[in-house]
Design an enzyme around this catalytic site. Structure first.
Site, PDB file in Angstrom:
ATOM      1  N   GLU A 114      80.149  35.186   6.710  1.00  0.00           N
ATOM      2  CA  GLU A 114      80.020  36.421   7.498  1.00  0.00           C
ATOM      3  C   GLU A 114      78.578  36.916   7.459  1.00  0.00           C
ATOM      4  OE1 GLU A 114      82.536  39.268   5.588  1.00  0.00           O
ATOM      5  OE2 GLU A 114      84.336  38.066   5.882  1.00  0.00           O
ATOM      6  N   LYS A 116      75.825  39.516   6.343  1.00  0.00           N
ATOM      7  CA  LYS A 116      75.667  40.542   5.307  1.00  0.00           C
ATOM      8  C   LYS A 116      74.943  41.716   5.964  1.00  0.00           C
ATOM      9  CE  LYS A 116      74.535  41.302   0.501  1.00  0.00           C
ATOM     10  NZ  LYS A 116      73.716  42.524   0.603  1.00  0.00           N
ATOM     11  N   ASP A 118      73.214  45.144   6.585  1.00  0.00           N
ATOM     12  CA  ASP A 118      72.342  45.904   5.694  1.00  0.00           C
ATOM     13  C   ASP A 118      72.551  47.404   5.878  1.00  0.00           C
ATOM     14  OD1 ASP A 118      70.493  46.360   3.789  1.00  0.00           O
ATOM     15  OD2 ASP A 118      68.750  45.935   5.052  1.00  0.00           O
ATOM     16  N   TYR A 224      85.022  44.589   6.387  1.00  0.00           N
ATOM     17  CA  TYR A 224      84.863  43.199   5.954  1.00  0.00           C
ATOM     18  C   TYR A 224      85.821  42.750   4.859  1.00  0.00           C
ATOM     19  CZ  TYR A 224      81.715  45.388   2.525  1.00  0.00           C
ATOM     20  OH  TYR A 224      81.182  46.183   1.552  1.00  0.00           O
ATOM     21  N   LYS A 313      70.787  35.157   0.537  1.00  0.00           N
ATOM     22  CA  LYS A 313      69.750  36.107   0.953  1.00  0.00           C
ATOM     23  C   LYS A 313      68.732  35.412   1.840  1.00  0.00           C
ATOM     24  CE  LYS A 313      70.870  39.959  -1.138  1.00  0.00           C
ATOM     25  NZ  LYS A 313      70.257  41.079  -1.756  1.00  0.00           N
ATOM     26  N   CYS A 407      36.555  57.778 -11.224  1.00  0.00           N
ATOM     27  CA  CYS A 407      37.724  58.154 -10.425  1.00  0.00           C
ATOM     28  C   CYS A 407      37.281  58.529  -9.006  1.00  0.00           C
ATOM     29  CB  CYS A 407      38.442  59.330 -11.076  1.00  0.00           C
ATOM     30  SG  CYS A 407      39.714  60.063 -10.048  1.00  0.00           S
ATOM     31  N   CYS A 410      37.991  62.622  -8.709  1.00  0.00           N
ATOM     32  CA  CYS A 410      37.287  63.655  -9.472  1.00  0.00           C
ATOM     33  C   CYS A 410      35.934  63.187  -9.995  1.00  0.00           C
ATOM     34  CB  CYS A 410      38.150  64.163 -10.612  1.00  0.00           C
ATOM     35  SG  CYS A 410      38.354  62.959 -11.935  1.00  0.00           S
ATOM     36  N   CYS A 425      42.554  57.340 -14.548  1.00  0.00           N
ATOM     37  CA  CYS A 425      41.576  58.409 -14.640  1.00  0.00           C
ATOM     38  C   CYS A 425      41.879  59.169 -15.925  1.00  0.00           C
ATOM     39  CB  CYS A 425      41.719  59.343 -13.439  1.00  0.00           C
ATOM     40  SG  CYS A 425      40.832  60.887 -13.647  1.00  0.00           S
ATOM     41  N   CYS A 430      42.401  66.179 -13.589  1.00  0.00           N
ATOM     42  CA  CYS A 430      42.017  65.527 -12.323  1.00  0.00           C
ATOM     43  C   CYS A 430      42.884  66.072 -11.191  1.00  0.00           C
ATOM     44  CB  CYS A 430      42.215  64.019 -12.441  1.00  0.00           C
ATOM     45  SG  CYS A 430      41.975  63.159 -10.871  1.00  0.00           S
TER      46      CYS A 430
HETATM   47  P1  AMP Z   1      74.823  43.680  -3.369  1.00  0.00           P
HETATM   48  O1  AMP Z   1      74.684  45.158  -3.156  1.00  0.00           O
HETATM   49  O2  AMP Z   1      73.556  42.926  -3.178  1.00  0.00           O
HETATM   50  O3  AMP Z   1      75.582  43.341  -4.587  1.00  0.00           O
HETATM   51  O4  AMP Z   1      75.726  43.150  -2.175  1.00  0.00           O
HETATM   52  C1  AMP Z   1      77.014  43.621  -1.996  1.00  0.00           C
HETATM   53  C2  AMP Z   1      77.011  44.567  -0.848  1.00  0.00           C
HETATM   54  O5  AMP Z   1      76.824  43.863   0.369  1.00  0.00           O
HETATM   55  C3  AMP Z   1      78.336  45.233  -0.666  1.00  0.00           C
HETATM   56  O6  AMP Z   1      78.457  46.373  -1.476  1.00  0.00           O
HETATM   57  C4  AMP Z   1      78.315  45.598   0.780  1.00  0.00           C
HETATM   58  O7  AMP Z   1      77.776  46.884   0.941  1.00  0.00           O
HETATM   59  C5  AMP Z   1      77.356  44.642   1.424  1.00  0.00           C
HETATM   60  N1  AMP Z   1      77.941  43.783   2.465  1.00  0.00           N
HETATM   61  C6  AMP Z   1      77.440  43.665   3.698  1.00  0.00           C
HETATM   62  N2  AMP Z   1      78.151  42.802   4.427  1.00  0.00           N
HETATM   63  C7  AMP Z   1      79.151  42.354   3.649  1.00  0.00           C
HETATM   64  C8  AMP Z   1      80.223  41.429   3.841  1.00  0.00           C
HETATM   65  N3  AMP Z   1      80.375  40.780   4.978  1.00  0.00           N
HETATM   66  N4  AMP Z   1      81.071  41.220   2.818  1.00  0.00           N
HETATM   67  C9  AMP Z   1      80.901  41.863   1.636  1.00  0.00           C
HETATM   68  N5  AMP Z   1      79.893  42.738   1.396  1.00  0.00           N
HETATM   69  C10 AMP Z   1      79.023  42.981   2.384  1.00  0.00           C
HETATM   70 ZN    ZN Z   2      40.377  61.722 -11.491  1.00  0.00          ZN
END
Ligand code: AMP
Ligand code: ZN
Length: 669
Positions: A114, A116, A118, A224, A313, A407, A410, A425, A430
């Site tokens: 899937e 990931k 952000d 998800y 990643k 610095c 100052c 510094c 400062c």
């Molecule tokens: P991490 O924060 O790096 O541990 O990654 C896990 C986080 O990825 C989860 O808490 C989700 O917020 C996010 N996430 C985004 N897409 C997905 C997905 N398809 N399945 C599971 N987690 C996901």
């Molecule tokens: Zn300074």
């Protein structure tokens, strides 16, 4: 009495509106024009206004309603929300697959890959097909109740498209790329600080007490994972079936692809490194999950991650650009930081024109010179960094960087300790340090004092009107009027803004103090554990490091901060100016049953972790100590208690078991 006809109409309207919301937000295939949708909504609103007894929580009109909350309530997750283990590159994906094969002793399994997304995760609970609670992940066990904000997201159904369903699911709240651009454009026009990236914007919107803010932000939701669902017919045996089920219930589900082995997975992951640009929201990788639910159960999890899933990643995006100059800035701890001033480049969703070079050694190691062509990337989140110099592009016009020995702010001597990388510094007064620490104090995530910017602070310092941030609270209108670009009215506004900040939440104040290493997240955690500056001041290092998120370096820095005489004077000035130094008023007004009582814990409790129990004691005004003395009021004894038990007996200290402790917390003594 409401007529039957009206009741029927209300029901019909709700069904219609839900259907159109689903078509628009989930299927992306609207059937009617916005105008007609608005008309239906208006009619429903009017009827509900006229007949309030017909209003229900799950009505489509209830997305944005309700008063701002005073504080976030805690939500215990039914299943711990673990994080995902990371894989960088294909070798680590192969390792992951090897582990699975070994654990299952078979290669009869499938993967689902899937996006990931952000954003930030949200955990939703539905009871009887109605959205009951929506929470953030928090520390994984306990999150914050943000239902009021999640309700404003149109792609989260308030009511499921099937009857009689109880379930818990997880998904991601995020902002699409175009929505993000628009949002920042509007903010810039309104002269508000723009968000660094869509994820920060989404997280900032969800962590608000007033739902009206989230309602204005272009938030989306994609489901998800199905976490809890009583499936009496045993129809759901795989993640794919779970996703399709979520879709039938009315959710946007994540893009996915089924793969039969790890080489297919790798192919899909690598394909998306380039293709990520084509989707209309940010993804920072791919998530790989075992499809069969029975195998997931068999694999289980470690204390941190499920063994059946991993996050691939994406490599950081990199671009080349030119170093126009290397500038040294002075931070609030006096640290001198060299920064590369860059020819602006567009990287991962924003324009980059500066990169930190961290310190002198770093500049030497990378051999970055003025006029060099360099490769830059965004490390982790936001801080852009120089990866390397493209030496082939050198023309002979490059200038080597030298750390100044004075610095730049100052003009005093700078100093670098032998085994330290940082040059500082040495001037304790400062202005750079003072200015930076005051700027930090007034900044948006700290005390959020509008109208007090760099220019005013510099003038106040130069005119000796203030020495530190506490002095802000003692300024008078007349002190300000004579400053450049200040007039009667703006002076009044500034004074009022400063005054208004006296009531900020404790976590903001803790962050604002500028304790080294204590960021806004840590400040929240400290607030949850200590409830007041006074409590935090008396915390020792051992006690602090027991809190999960607080490491030894941070703990030491906190203790040192409160040891420093200067800092204590500043705190005293803040207190005397009536700046709020406890948790929310509502907390303060909580009965202080345990005032002047001190507690020591020994052994494990059933109902609380040590940290939770301590937090409760402090909440009701009590103190928690790590060892028993004659001044101890109570020793609370759990399983496997230690030598403290005998000490308490010797000293005649009251001993409580867990039940008695819980009674006491209720105020039942
Ligand atoms: P991490 O924060 O790096 O541990 O990654 C896990 C986080 O990825 C989860 O808490 C989700 O917020 C996010 N996430 C985004 N897409 C997905 C997905 N398809 N399945 C599971 N987690 C996901
Ligand atoms: Zn300074």
């Amino acid at each position: 009495m409401v007529e039957k006809k009206t009741k029927k109409r209300v029901k019909k309207l709700r069904e219609k509106i839900r259907k159109h919301e689903y078509k628009y937000y989930v299927l992306d295939n609207p059937e009617i024009a916005d105008y007609e949708y608005d008309k239906l909504m208006k009619e429903l609103e009017n009827l509900e206004e006229k007949f309030p007894e017909l209003k229900t929580e799950d009505s489509p009109t209830q997305r944005v309603g309700g008063e701002p909350r005073d504080e976030f309530k805690r939500v215990e997750h039914s299943t711990q929300v673990l994080s995902l283990d990371n894989a960088f590159g294909k070798d680590e994906l192969k390792d992951f697959d090897d582990r699975i094969k070994r654990n299952l002793s078979t290669d009869n399994y499938e993967y689902i890959v899937e996006h990931k997304i952000d954003g930030l995760s949200a955990i939703l609970r539905y009871e009887d097909s109605t959205l009951n609670i929506g929470a953030t992940r928090g520390n994984g066990r306990v999150g914050e109740d943000v239902t009021h904000n999640l309700k404003t997201i149109n792609s989260i159904p308030l009511k499921l498209r099937k009857e009689n369903i109880d379930l818990e699911l997880r998904g991601e709240v995020f902002i699409k790329k175009d929505g993000f651009k628009e949002l920042n454009k509007n903010r810039e026009e309104a002269e508000k600080k723009s968000f660094a990236n869509p994820r920060n914007a989404a997280a900032g919107s969800i962590r608000q007490l007033d739902p009206k803010i989230a309602a204005k932000r272009p938030l989306s939701f994609i489901a998800y994972d199905l976490v809890e669902f009583e499936d009496s017919k045993k129809n759901i045996n795989s993640h794919l079936q779970a996703l399709e089920f979520l879709k039938e219930l009315g959710f946007n589900i994540n893009w996915y692809q089924k793969c039969n082995d790890i080489s297919e997975v790798i192919e899909v992951c690598e394909k998306w490194v380039e293709k990520r640009e084509d989707i209309d929201f940010e993804i920072d990788g791919m998530v790989i999950k075992i499809n069969q639910l029975s195998l997931r159960e068999k694999l289980g999890s470690t204390s941190k991650n499920p063994r059946w899933a991993i996050a691939y990643k994406f490599p950081a995006q990199q671009k080349t650009t030119k170093v126009k100059d290397i500038e040294v800035t002075v931070g609030r701890t006096g640290a001198l930081t060299p920064n590369a001033v860059l020819e602006p480049v567009f990287l991962d969703g924003s324009t980059v024109s500066r990169a930190s070079l961290h310190n002198e050694d770093e500049v030497k190691r990378k051999d970055v010179r003025i006029n060099d062509t360099v490769l830059v990337q965004k490390a982790g989140d936001v801080i852009p960094e120089v990866v390397k110099v493209i030496k082939e592009k050198r023309t002979g016009n490059e200038k080597e960087f030298e750390m100044p020995n004075k610095c730049p702010v100052c003009g005093e001597e700078v100093f670098r300790e032998e085994d330290e990388a940082i040059t500082r510094c040495t001037n304790i007064s400062c202005p750079a340090q003072r200015k930076e620490s005051i700027l930090h104090f007034v900044s948006r995530d700290a005390m959020d004092i509008e109208g007090v910017g760099p220019s005013i602070i510099a003038q106040l310092l130069n005119n000796d009107l203030i020495e530190d941030y506490a002095d802000l609270y003692y300024l008078k209108k007349n002190d300000l009027i004579d400053l450049k670009r200040m007039a009667e009215k703006s002076s009044k506004n500034v004074i009022e803004a400063i005054k208004a900040s006296k009531d900020r939440d404790l976590n903001r104040l803790i962050y604002a103090l500028g304790i080294r290493h204590v960021g806004s997240n840590a400040s929240r955690i400290l607030t949850e554990n200590y409830y007041s500056i006074e409590n935090l001041k008396s915390a020792d290092k051992d006690e602090l490091v027991k809190i999960n998120e607080i490491g030894p370096v941070m703990a030491e820095s906190i203790v040192n901060f409160f040891k420093n005489e200067n800092n204590l004077t500043v705190l005293k000035k803040l207190r005397e100016a009536d700046v709020k130094m406890e948790k929310n008023k509502s907390e303060k007004e909580k009965p202080q049953y345990l005032k002047e009582k001190s507690f020591v814990f020994t052994g494990a409790l059933d109902h609380y972790t040590r940290r939770e129990a301590s937090a409760l004691v402090r909440k009701y005004g009590g103190e928690v100590k790590s060892s028993v003395s004659s001044k101890t009021s109570y020793l609370v004894v759990g399983d496997n208690s230690g030598s403290k038990y005998e000490q308490a007996q010797d000293l005649d200290v009251d001993i409580l078991n867990e039940d008695e402790f819980m009674e006491l917390l209720k105020g039942g003594h």
